[in-house]
Write an enzyme that holds these catalytic residues in place. Structure first.
Site, PDB file in Angstrom:
ATOM      1  N   GLU A 112      -2.810  14.143  12.208  1.00 19.41           N
ATOM      2  CA  GLU A 112      -2.951  15.508  11.699  1.00 19.41           C
ATOM      3  C   GLU A 112      -2.315  15.654  10.319  1.00 19.41           C
ATOM      4  OE1 GLU A 112      -1.734  20.126  12.841  1.00 19.41           O
ATOM      5  OE2 GLU A 112      -1.455  18.510  14.311  1.00 19.41           O
ATOM      6  N   SER A 118       0.837  -1.197   0.000  1.00 19.47           N
ATOM      7  CA  SER A 118       0.000   0.000   0.000  1.00 19.47           C
ATOM      8  C   SER A 118       0.877   1.254   0.000  1.00 19.47           C
ATOM      9  CB  SER A 118      -0.951  -0.050   1.198  1.00 19.47           C
ATOM     10  OG  SER A 118      -1.979   0.892   1.080  1.00 19.47           O
ATOM     11  N   HIS A 131      -7.237  -5.992  -0.116  1.00 17.05           N
ATOM     12  CA  HIS A 131      -6.084  -5.102  -0.081  1.00 17.05           C
ATOM     13  C   HIS A 131      -4.991  -5.599   0.861  1.00 17.05           C
ATOM     14  CE1 HIS A 131      -3.814  -1.477  -0.529  1.00 17.05           C
ATOM     15  NE2 HIS A 131      -4.029  -1.062   0.709  1.00 17.05           N
TER      16      HIS A 131
END
Length: 267
Positions: free
Chosen positions: A176, A83, A239
């Site tokens: 964040e 990924s 995945h």
């Protein structure tokens, strides 16, 4: 900026693993321990994850170059990336081919996925939306996340990032920055790689049968950057191929790494 690593095994060629978004190096422990009987294995906590440092922004070239600092041209590795880690591994192989003897890309393509980032936005929003001050147990954290992430496997995976911090809890992943730079995570640094030569080493491209991240549509891009690519599709996997079909994945990877060892012995 340091990267946390875990080393397994003390002989044979070196195999380095790069995990995906919200993961940690330890996600590769099961596969790594199996390979460590014959190989030196390194499990990397990627930037913004696990016990590694948090840079100010997410950028695949920066991530790839940080991982490259762990490698040595005198000891080129089999580099495995899933990924997000797959994209970082591809960029590393393109920018530093002398460090990579072989490349294994797990369920990822060298393309900008655009709209496919939606599910990850949902995960980040749900994790940031949790009131960690109100959480006293992991069971409560699981319950707080269940509406936004009903899949038990995915929710358990995300909650691996929740860590005790004194009397409270904190997220170990840099939510964040990952949330702010999500477009970069789903993208591909085409402009940064302009003029970069294709990677000429062997490449194993492992796809999950039910995953949208590897398809015939993306094959031309893969072949342009990696002309020696061989694609393998694992049935019954999505995945997270190495977690959903670990025995099949391990056998495919073991054969790929063994081919590198035979090449070294004959040279």
């Amino acid at each position: 900026m340091s990267l946390h690593t875990t080393d397994l095994g003390d002989r044979g060629s070196r195999v380095v693993f790069c995990h995906g978004l919200f993961g940690q190096g330890k996600n590769w422990t099961q596969v790594g321990k199996q390979l460590a009987t014959d190989h030196r294995v390194t499990l990397v906590d990627m930037p913004h994850h696990g016990r590694s440092s948090w840079p100010e922004e997410f950028d695949y070239v920066d991530v790839a170059d940080r991982v490259a600092q762990l490698l040595d041209a005198d000891d080129p590795v089999t580099l495995v990336g899933h990924s997000m880690g797959g994209k970082a591994a591809m960029v590393l192989a393109l920018r530093h081919p002398e460090l990579v003897a072989r490349l294994c890309v797990v369920d990822m393509s060298p393309v900008d996925y655009g709209g496919h980032a939606g599910e990850f936005r949902r995960y980040i929003d749900a994790m940031q939306g949790m009131d960690l001050d109100a959480i006293t147990t992991r069971a409560e954290a699981d319950a707080a996340l269940v509406d936004a992430v009903p899949n038990n496997t995915v929710r358990s995976f995300l909650l691996q990032n929740l860590r005790r911090d004194g009397d409270g809890w904190r997220w170990q992943a840099n939510l964040e920055v990952l949330g702010r730079d999500l477009a970069e995570l789903g993208g591909w640094p085409e402009d940064d790689l302009a003029g970069t030569s294709p990677y000429e080493g062997p490449v194993l491209w492992v796809a999950g049968e039910t995953s949208p991240y590897v398809s015939d549509e993306f094959a031309p891009a893969m072949e342009r950057y990696f002309p020696r690519v061989r694609r393998v599709t694992v049935k019954g996997a999505g995945h997270w191929v190495h977690s959903e079909q670990p025995e099949i994945f391990l056998e495919v990877l073991r054969r790929f790494v063994a081919a590198e060892d035979r090449t070294r012995l004959s040279s």
